[in-house]
Each structure stands twice: as structure tokens, then as C-alpha cells.
Scaffold this motif. Structure first.
Motif, short mmCIF file in Angstrom:
data_model
loop_
_atom_site.label_atom_id
_atom_site.label_comp_id
_atom_site.label_asym_id
_atom_site.label_seq_id
_atom_site.Cartn_x
_atom_site.Cartn_y
_atom_site.Cartn_z
N GLU A 189 122.76 149.39 70.35
CA GLU A 189 121.34 149.59 70.21
C GLU A 189 120.56 148.30 69.89
N THR A 190 120.83 147.49 69.02
CA THR A 190 120.20 146.27 68.81
C THR A 190 120.25 145.12 69.51
N HIS A 191 120.95 145.16 70.78
CA HIS A 191 121.23 144.08 71.49
C HIS A 191 119.91 143.58 72.07
N HIS A 192 119.18 144.45 72.66
CA HIS A 192 117.97 144.16 73.23
C HIS A 192 116.92 143.40 72.52
N ALA A 193 116.58 144.09 71.26
CA ALA A 193 115.69 143.46 70.48
C ALA A 193 116.17 142.05 69.95
N LEU A 194 117.48 141.81 69.57
CA LEU A 194 117.85 140.72 69.06
C LEU A 194 117.87 139.52 70.06
N ALA A 195 118.24 139.75 71.24
CA ALA A 195 118.43 138.98 72.15
C ALA A 195 117.16 138.54 72.67
N ARG A 196 116.20 139.41 72.70
CA ARG A 196 114.94 139.27 73.15
C ARG A 196 114.19 138.21 72.18
N ALA A 197 114.38 138.36 70.77
CA ALA A 197 113.86 137.53 69.65
C ALA A 197 114.62 136.29 69.88
N ALA A 198 115.81 136.19 70.06
CA ALA A 198 116.37 134.74 70.22
C ALA A 198 115.97 133.98 71.25
N LEU A 199 115.74 134.72 72.39
CA LEU A 199 115.25 133.95 73.53
C LEU A 199 113.94 133.29 73.26
N LEU A 200 113.10 134.47 72.76
CA LEU A 200 111.47 133.77 72.38
C LEU A 200 111.63 132.73 71.26
N ALA A 201 112.57 132.43 70.72
CA ALA A 201 112.71 131.44 69.91
C ALA A 201 113.34 130.10 70.48
N GLY A 202 113.62 130.27 71.57
CA GLY A 202 114.21 129.19 72.42
C GLY A 202 115.63 129.01 72.52
N LYS A 203 116.29 129.81 72.27
CA LYS A 203 117.84 129.77 72.08
C LYS A 203 118.62 129.96 73.41
N HIS A 204 119.73 129.64 73.52
CA HIS A 204 120.68 130.16 74.59
C HIS A 204 121.31 131.28 73.96
N VAL A 205 121.63 132.42 74.75
CA VAL A 205 122.04 133.61 74.39
C VAL A 205 123.13 134.08 74.82
N ALA A 240 115.14 130.80 63.57
CA ALA A 240 114.08 130.05 63.34
C ALA A 240 114.67 128.55 63.17
N ARG A 241 115.93 128.38 62.86
CA ARG A 241 116.59 127.18 62.71
C ARG A 241 116.65 126.14 63.70
N ALA A 242 116.10 125.12 63.59
CA ALA A 242 115.95 124.20 64.66
C ALA A 242 117.42 123.52 65.14
N ASP A 243 118.18 123.63 64.39
CA ASP A 243 119.52 123.09 64.59
C ASP A 243 120.52 124.14 65.35
N ILE A 244 119.87 125.28 65.82
CA ILE A 244 120.91 126.11 66.49
C ILE A 244 120.57 126.09 68.05
N ASP A 245 121.72 125.83 68.84
CA ASP A 245 121.43 125.77 70.45
C ASP A 245 121.44 127.05 71.11
N LEU A 246 122.75 127.73 70.55
CA LEU A 246 123.08 129.10 70.99
C LEU A 246 123.14 130.01 70.05
N VAL A 247 122.78 131.37 70.31
CA VAL A 247 122.93 132.56 69.27
C VAL A 247 123.79 133.49 70.15
N VAL A 248 124.65 133.97 69.34
CA VAL A 248 125.78 135.03 69.83
C VAL A 248 125.44 136.40 69.11
N ILE A 249 125.54 137.42 70.02
CA ILE A 249 124.97 138.90 69.30
C ILE A 249 125.94 139.70 69.60
N PRO A 250 126.93 139.77 68.65
CA PRO A 250 128.07 140.94 68.70
C PRO A 250 127.66 141.96 67.63
N THR A 251 126.55 142.82 67.70
CA THR A 251 126.15 143.83 66.88
C THR A 251 126.01 145.14 67.47
N PRO A 252 125.57 146.22 66.81
CA PRO A 252 125.72 147.54 67.32
C PRO A 252 124.86 147.48 68.74
#
Length: 353
Positions: free
Chosen positions: A75-91, A61-73
């Protein structure tokens, strides 16, 4: 002059601390500004300049974040990446891209519709020995390649308590852990195989998930073997490639992961150096001749530098989603092969308009 691309990191586990945080921090034009973590005290103790959010959703939700990096378990990759893309971030998603091909394709379509850069951290494209192997092939030193073996063997007889070793976690086990590395390298060299036969099993006492695999990728007039084990006290060659003109053998794993774990970061003067050279063997007049092939420098920092340019300037994505989907097709087909005890053939990939 544009401000640096501001990066948010989801989680502060081993992959985040060992790979992503140091490489992001070493890349000009990127600034690691925040992390989502349930262990804020640990984050602040190790990286006091980082802001800590309690949840990934707060980070996205932070407006100052351009890119989100997801090094998590996994099984969580899909949901987290989906949410970040829907928030308008590069991933950026760590490997494996997702647990299933269907999840991977959904993310690719979502990124395309959103006009965001989606990339997968297949960092071992920049291993020192793999870069050397690619150069030998480009030079035609081996002739027509007929056999390739890629081994990632370790000796880890104790089973650690972590999600990668748990049968309760989707995408756990060695095939999902090291398989994507070896598959991606093979696809970079040879493209999509005609079929895959996979054996995977548990070798260690107390293991819940596969800690050994042996995959055969079938190509036209070429056999590719991908192998990994946790019970190899004396590893053989990391790479063995045989062609109509010569053979190339290289021992030892790339040193960049060990350097990062030891607290050495680029641009250290010795970054990416591997003192173990490979051997090229050619026959002349019925006798073998052996040539030491200097190993090129590894270059993990190249990934984030290329990603920066892809976001800023529209340059090529270093690992586009389509490449990672191709890897996931092999991973998923391997699972079917192992379960049914047969070779699984590959149909031609459909073209997405």
C-alpha cells in the motif's frame, strides 16, 4: 570511466535484505550506498558500510542517489515511488507494482514525463524452470499449447504476524503476494487473456486474508490455471504444460530465493542451479516416451544488470511499467471476479500516445 550508479534502498525488511541488497551488491556498475530505515542499528550491524537515513524523504533528497529501490508494504508503493520520481530518481518498485491500476498508470505517466526509468521487480521471469519452459516453447517441442498449470504451493499452517496477513493492509493476501508472479509469467508466455475467473479464500485457522487462490485465465483454445495455497504439505507439479505434440511437467520451486535466504550470493559457482529436471512426454506408435529435460540455470542477477544498462545506455527496461500495468489489470479483474462470482472479460487495452 563513469562512476557506478548509486542506489538507495527504502526500508530494510525481508524483501530488501533477502533479494535487493544482495543482488544490487553483486551487480557491477551498481553501488548500494544508503538505506532509509527506522532500525539503523540493525542495518549497521549487517551492512556497516551503508549510510542510514531516518526517512525516505531524506533518502530521496540526496544528490548522490541515482536509483531508488522500493521493497516496502504494497500500500506504500505508489506514494513512495511518486515521491522518488518527483525527486528526479530512477525507481525500482517491488511487485506488485501498486494496489490499483489507476495508481500504476499515474506512475508510468510521471516517469515518462520526468524521463526516468521506472521498473518493477518481477524477478521470477528469471526462475530456472521458467527459463527452461520458455526455451521448450521457442523450440516448438510441445506443439500448440492447449493447457497450462502453474502452481506455487507451500505448507505454512501458522499465520505469522505481518502486514501481508493483515486485513488492515491494502494489497495484503496471497493473490497480491504470489498472484503477480504467476500472472506475469502467464502474460509473458501467452499475452493478455480474454477473461479471468478467480476463487480466493481463507483456509488456515486465524487467517484474516486470502491464503488460497485458484484462477482460470481464458484464451482462445487455451486454458491457463494459476494456483497457490499455504496448506499443501505435498505439492504437485510446479509447471504442467500440455500441447498437441507433448507434455512437460516440472516439480519443485526455483532455488534462488532459498539460496539468498541461506546467505549464498551470486556469483557463487552453483548460483541458479536446480538439480530437479522436468520430464517431456511424447507419444510414438501408441506408447509414451519420457525425456528428462535439463533445467537451465536461474538468473535473478540478470534483472539488475539489465536495469543498469537501461539507465546507462538506454537499453531495454527489463520490466517496464507497461508490463506491470498489464499484471495489475489481471490482479484487479481477479478481485472483481472473486467478489462477484463470475468471469470478468478483458477489453482491449487503450494505447497511450
Amino acid at each position: 570511466m563513469p562512476h557506478p550508479l548509486r542506489v538507495g534502498l527504502v526500508g530494510y525488511g525481508s524483501a530488501a535484505k533477502t533479494f535487493h541488497a544482495p543482488l544490487i551488491s553483486a551487480t557491477p556498475g551498481l553501488e548500494l550506498v544508503a538505506v532509509a530505515s527506522r532500525r539503523p542499528d540493525q542495518v549497521r550491524a549487517e551492512r556497516p558500510s551503508l549510510e542510514v537515513e531516518a526517512t525516505p524523504e531524506a533518502l530521496f533528497a540526496r544528490a548522490d542517489i541515482d536509483l531508488v529501490v522500493i521493497p516496502t508494504p504494497n500500500e506504500t508503493h505508489h506514494a513512495l515511488a511518486r515521491a522518488a520520481l518527483l525527486a528526479g530518481k530512477h525507481v525500482v518498485v517491488d511487485k506488485p507494482f501498486t494496489v490499483t491500476v489507476a495508481e500504476a498508470r499515474e506512475l508510468e505517466a510521471l516517469a515518462r514525463d520526468a524521463g526516468r526509468v521506472l521498473s518493477v521487480f518481477h524477478n521470477r521471469r528469471w526462475d530456472a524452470d521458467f527459463l527452461t519452459l520458455q526455451a521448450l516453447l521457442d523450440e516448438g517441442r510441445l506443439g500448440r499449447v492447449v493447457q497450462f498449470e502453474s502452481h506455487f504451493d507451500r505448507f505454512r499452517p501458522e499465520v505469522p504476524q505481518r502486514w501481508r496477513e493483515s486485513a488492515a493492509s491494502a494489497g495484503s493476501g496471497l493473490w497480491y503476494d504470489l498472484g503477480p508472479h504467476l500472472v506475469d509469467q502467464a502474460l509473458q508466455l501467452f499475452g493478455q487473456p480474454l477473461g479471468i475467473s478467480l476463487t480466493r479464500t481463507t483456509l488456515r485457522d486465524g487467517a484474516e486474508v486470502d491464503d488460497y487462490f485458484h484462477a482460470l485465465l481464458r484464451y482462445e483454445r487455451l486454458q491457463v490455471i494459476l494456483h497457490a495455497s499455504t496448506l499443501t504439505a505435498e505439492p504437485g507439479a510446479r509447471f504442467a504444460m500440455h500441447g498437441t505434440a507433448a507434455s512437460y511437467l516440472k516439480h519443485g520451486l526455483d532455488e534462488q530465493e532459498a539460496a539468498l535466504k541461506a546467505g549464498l550470493f551470486p556469483p557463487d559457482a552453483d548460483w541458479g542451479r536446480d538439480e530437479r529436471d522436468g520430464i517431456l512426454t511424447e507419444w510414438h506408435d501408441g506408447q509414451p516416451g519420457h525425456e528428462r529435460v535439463p533445467t537451465r540455470r536461474g538468473d535473478y542477477p540478470a534483472y539488475y544488470a539489465a536495469l543498469r544498462d537501461a539507465i546507462r545506455h538506454g537499453a531495454a527496461n527489463p520490466v517496464p511499467a507497461a508490463d506491470a500495468i498489464a499484471v495489475m489489470r489481471v490482479i484487479e479483474a481477479g478481485c472483481l471476479s472473486a467478489a462477484e462470482g463470475r468471469e470478468v472479460p478483458f477489453a482491449a487495452e487503450e494505447v497511450v500516445a
